[in-house]
Design a protein around this motif. Sequence first.
Motif, mmCIF file in Angstrom:
data_model
loop_
_atom_site.group_PDB
_atom_site.id
_atom_site.type_symbol
_atom_site.label_atom_id
_atom_site.label_comp_id
_atom_site.label_asym_id
_atom_site.label_seq_id
_atom_site.Cartn_x
_atom_site.Cartn_y
_atom_site.Cartn_z
ATOM 1 N N GLY A 263 0.801 -1.218 0.000
ATOM 2 C CA GLY A 263 0.000 0.000 0.000
ATOM 3 C C GLY A 263 0.834 1.268 0.000
ATOM 4 N N LEU A 264 2.020 1.237 -0.592
ATOM 5 C CA LEU A 264 2.886 2.407 -0.695
ATOM 6 C C LEU A 264 2.589 3.098 -2.027
ATOM 7 C CD1 LEU A 264 6.180 0.759 0.650
ATOM 8 C CD2 LEU A 264 4.542 2.178 1.913
ATOM 9 N N TRP A 265 1.495 3.836 -2.051
ATOM 10 C CA TRP A 265 0.957 4.311 -3.325
ATOM 11 C C TRP A 265 1.843 5.367 -3.976
ATOM 12 C CZ3 TRP A 265 -1.756 0.490 -4.314
ATOM 13 C CH2 TRP A 265 -2.568 -0.121 -3.354
ATOM 14 N N ASP A 266 2.432 6.264 -3.223
ATOM 15 C CA ASP A 266 3.301 7.275 -3.825
ATOM 16 C C ASP A 266 4.484 6.612 -4.527
ATOM 17 O OD1 ASP A 266 1.582 9.082 -2.696
ATOM 18 O OD2 ASP A 266 3.021 9.947 -1.284
ATOM 19 N N ASP A 267 5.058 5.600 -3.899
ATOM 20 C CA ASP A 267 6.179 4.882 -4.509
ATOM 21 C C ASP A 267 5.729 4.123 -5.751
ATOM 22 O OD1 ASP A 267 8.287 5.507 -2.607
ATOM 23 O OD2 ASP A 267 7.195 4.260 -1.195
ATOM 24 N N ALA A 268 4.556 3.507 -5.691
ATOM 25 C CA ALA A 268 4.045 2.764 -6.847
ATOM 26 C C ALA A 268 3.819 3.692 -8.027
ATOM 27 C CB ALA A 268 2.753 2.040 -6.473
ATOM 28 N N VAL A 269 3.268 4.855 -7.760
ATOM 29 C CA VAL A 269 3.040 5.823 -8.833
ATOM 30 C C VAL A 269 4.356 6.292 -9.428
ATOM 31 C CG1 VAL A 269 2.306 8.207 -9.248
ATOM 32 C CG2 VAL A 269 0.754 6.604 -8.125
ATOM 33 N N ALA A 270 5.310 6.665 -8.585
ATOM 34 C CA ALA A 270 6.596 7.152 -9.085
ATOM 35 C C ALA A 270 7.288 6.090 -9.933
ATOM 36 C CB ALA A 270 7.493 7.569 -7.917
ATOM 37 N N SER A 271 7.227 4.841 -9.496
ATOM 38 C CA SER A 271 7.849 3.740 -10.223
ATOM 39 C C SER A 271 7.271 3.612 -11.626
ATOM 40 C CB SER A 271 7.658 2.438 -9.434
ATOM 41 O OG SER A 271 8.258 1.351 -10.086
ATOM 42 N N ASN A 272 5.960 3.661 -11.738
ATOM 43 C CA ASN A 272 5.330 3.452 -13.037
ATOM 44 C C ASN A 272 5.314 4.704 -13.908
ATOM 45 O OD1 ASN A 272 4.370 0.574 -13.183
ATOM 46 N ND2 ASN A 272 3.636 1.173 -11.161
ATOM 47 N N GLU A 273 5.379 5.878 -13.300
ATOM 48 C CA GLU A 273 5.582 7.081 -14.114
ATOM 49 C C GLU A 273 6.919 6.990 -14.843
ATOM 50 O OE1 GLU A 273 3.010 10.574 -11.817
ATOM 51 O OE2 GLU A 273 5.112 10.227 -11.247
ATOM 52 N N ARG A 274 7.961 6.551 -14.134
ATOM 53 C CA ARG A 274 9.272 6.398 -14.775
ATOM 54 C C ARG A 274 9.232 5.321 -15.858
ATOM 55 N NH1 ARG A 274 11.086 7.063 -9.327
ATOM 56 N NH2 ARG A 274 11.242 4.804 -9.076
ATOM 57 N N ALA A 275 8.590 4.202 -15.549
ATOM 58 C CA ALA A 275 8.550 3.097 -16.502
ATOM 59 C C ALA A 275 7.777 3.476 -17.764
ATOM 60 C CB ALA A 275 7.930 1.869 -15.844
ATOM 61 N N TRP A 276 6.629 4.158 -17.602
ATOM 62 C CA TRP A 276 5.830 4.545 -18.765
ATOM 63 C C TRP A 276 6.600 5.571 -19.612
ATOM 64 C CZ3 TRP A 276 2.422 3.196 -22.066
ATOM 65 C CH2 TRP A 276 1.701 4.132 -22.825
ATOM 66 N N ALA A 277 7.248 6.520 -18.973
ATOM 67 C CA ALA A 277 8.040 7.508 -19.716
ATOM 68 C C ALA A 277 9.186 6.835 -20.465
ATOM 69 C CB ALA A 277 8.574 8.580 -18.767
ATOM 70 N N ALA A 278 9.856 5.887 -19.837
ATOM 71 C CA ALA A 278 10.944 5.169 -20.491
ATOM 72 C C ALA A 278 10.433 4.376 -21.683
ATOM 73 C CB ALA A 278 11.628 4.239 -19.489
ATOM 74 N N SER A 279 9.264 3.779 -21.532
ATOM 75 C CA SER A 279 8.679 3.011 -22.623
ATOM 76 C C SER A 279 8.375 3.914 -23.823
ATOM 77 C CB SER A 279 7.396 2.332 -22.129
ATOM 78 O OG SER A 279 6.693 1.732 -23.186
ATOM 79 N N ARG A 280 7.787 5.071 -23.565
ATOM 80 C CA ARG A 280 7.454 5.982 -24.668
ATOM 81 C C ARG A 280 8.728 6.492 -25.348
ATOM 82 N NH1 ARG A 280 2.050 9.487 -23.966
ATOM 83 N NH2 ARG A 280 2.366 9.374 -26.218
ATOM 84 N N ALA A 281 9.763 6.780 -24.557
ATOM 85 C CA ALA A 281 11.022 7.247 -25.127
ATOM 86 C C ALA A 281 11.656 6.179 -26.005
ATOM 87 C CB ALA A 281 11.983 7.668 -24.016
ATOM 88 N N GLU A 282 11.597 4.933 -25.556
ATOM 89 C CA GLU A 282 12.197 3.844 -26.323
ATOM 90 C C GLU A 282 11.461 3.618 -27.636
ATOM 91 O OE1 GLU A 282 14.284 0.213 -27.359
ATOM 92 O OE2 GLU A 282 14.717 2.118 -26.387
ATOM 93 N N VAL A 283 10.147 3.620 -27.587
ATOM 94 C CA VAL A 283 9.361 3.410 -28.805
ATOM 95 C C VAL A 283 9.639 4.525 -29.816
ATOM 96 C CG1 VAL A 283 6.989 3.490 -29.696
ATOM 97 C CG2 VAL A 283 7.558 1.982 -27.793
ATOM 98 N N ALA A 284 9.713 5.751 -29.335
ATOM 99 C CA ALA A 284 9.995 6.867 -30.229
ATOM 100 C C ALA A 284 11.407 6.779 -30.806
ATOM 101 C CB ALA A 284 9.806 8.185 -29.491
ATOM 102 N N ALA A 285 12.385 6.457 -29.950
ATOM 103 C CA ALA A 285 13.777 6.438 -30.398
ATOM 104 C C ALA A 285 14.029 5.331 -31.419
ATOM 105 C CB ALA A 285 14.703 6.264 -29.197
ATOM 106 N N ARG A 286 13.380 4.202 -31.231
ATOM 107 C CA ARG A 286 13.619 3.067 -32.129
ATOM 108 C C ARG A 286 12.582 2.973 -33.243
ATOM 109 N NH1 ARG A 286 14.537 -2.287 -28.877
ATOM 110 N NH2 ARG A 286 15.215 -2.962 -30.933
ATOM 111 N N LYS A 287 11.663 3.964 -33.261
ATOM 112 C CA LYS A 287 10.629 4.014 -34.299
ATOM 113 C C LYS A 287 9.829 2.716 -34.349
ATOM 114 C CE LYS A 287 12.960 7.448 -37.217
ATOM 115 N NZ LYS A 287 13.950 7.830 -36.187
#
Length: 546
Positions: A263-287
Amino acid sequence: MRFRSCLAGVLAACCSAIVVAQPPEQHVHPRSEPGVGLGEIRFANSGAPSAQAPFLRGLALLHSFEYEEAAEGFRDAQHADPSFAMAFWGEAVTYSHLLWGEDDRDAARRALERLAPTREARLARAGTARERAYGTAVEALHSEGDLPSRVRGFAEGMRQVSASYPDDPDAAAFTSLALLFSAYVGELPPDARRAARDEAITFAERVFTQYPRHPGGVHYLIHATDEPDFAARGLEAARRYAAIAPEAEHALHMPSHIFVQLGLWDDAVASNERAWAASRAEVAARKLSNADLSFHALQWLQYGYLQQGQYGKARGLIDTARDVLAGVDLTNPLHVDGRYTVGWLSFAYAANTGDWSGPVCSTTYVPAAPGSSSARERSFRGSAIYQAAIANMMCGRDSTIESLRARVTSLAGGDVEAPLLKTTLLHARLLASIREGPRDLDALIAELPPAGRPPVGPPSTLRTDELLGEALLKAGRPREAVAAYERALQLTPKRSAALLGLSRARLAAGDRAGSVEAYCQLLANWHKADPDVPALPEVRNGAAAR
């Protein structure tokens, strides 16, 4: 990609892991390279010097479930040294995504057959006795037997490697993973499944303690402790994994498995904000196609927002998913998460906010399944059938249990699994008791199944004990409602909907101090809540009534 990616540039790195030599063996070429974001690997091997960097990169990526990039690394090592058997066995393991419900044994066997046509011939190519022991375990995983017997054979093979080479951290890490495979899909009886889980924790803890920057030890420890009763043992690993392997998107998401269970919601959110941003960056960079985005991380991010009371952000992610998927081809069997994510997010928003007037009434549906279905596809499809049926009821399109039964049968193509139908109808009857007043509630309680296992991550259905608690409270039975909500919180600690129900039930039962305590816990969840969350004034007043 799909539910994870690695950051742009990792494949261009010469080597993304540190390798430290093991005690020398015949023809072993130990090699040391600086780590740049995938952790530290200790794996002496018999490959040619030119194969070391790609092999170690592949191994580090494999430990973080970056499967496609890991396979590329192992194939680069094969190209550098076509006789390097470990590179072929490593690639074969990249096709076994068993904790994700995917298993491509045909691809694994094609990789193995490029080394040699038979198991015996491949084992004869092993450079050392230790490598042959690894090969024996991997060959068991991709043998001709059924999946449960294959994973049990893999676990037994890896136990033997660990016993023979107790100072080998990768042996212990892969033994932990193999035991997790057995616990998940090995068809073990309950006691044996628990024993496999406990043994997996022991092996992973050993690696994490002795080699704290090894990506496998930290990763598998999180998986092995991914339920409320064990999550505290994985918390240190969760706090450290993203820093150990920041170039692996899965390592950015994975800590949230522990954060959600605690139930550590702030940590869970921060973790997945980073993961989602990394995913979008990777998809864009590798087309790449947007079908390759990590919708798994997006679903977990929305769940965290919902627990925080950040309903605006949670609803916005439905639009985000719809926008990034507009016009995208999702027919590839591997794009399971993308295929179901808009409906999943819409249902989760309604289920956690109680707002059944929004997107759920127009976007929850059951997509057409591809020709071949993985276990992951079948799981998502079952959830989608349930979600669509409940949404139809809550949105006013199915007003009777019989019409709901017909709806589920139709959505399932006439072949509905009994547990799915039973759960859907049970929840529908509880919802009817809440909406229309109690009816046959005792008979319904008598039909309730025993408490299930805790969900891994965001629940895909309404929570039975929460529905029961609300129905009991509506029926004027607050003490029983308290018990129901407390059971709910044992399976999903600090979940906001359960805390709100518990606060109300305790107050109705005359337990003012207990009600204040629950309201305070909920207010801590909602410290970033949107100001227009309907229950927020009640929660603030309840927490203040000391």
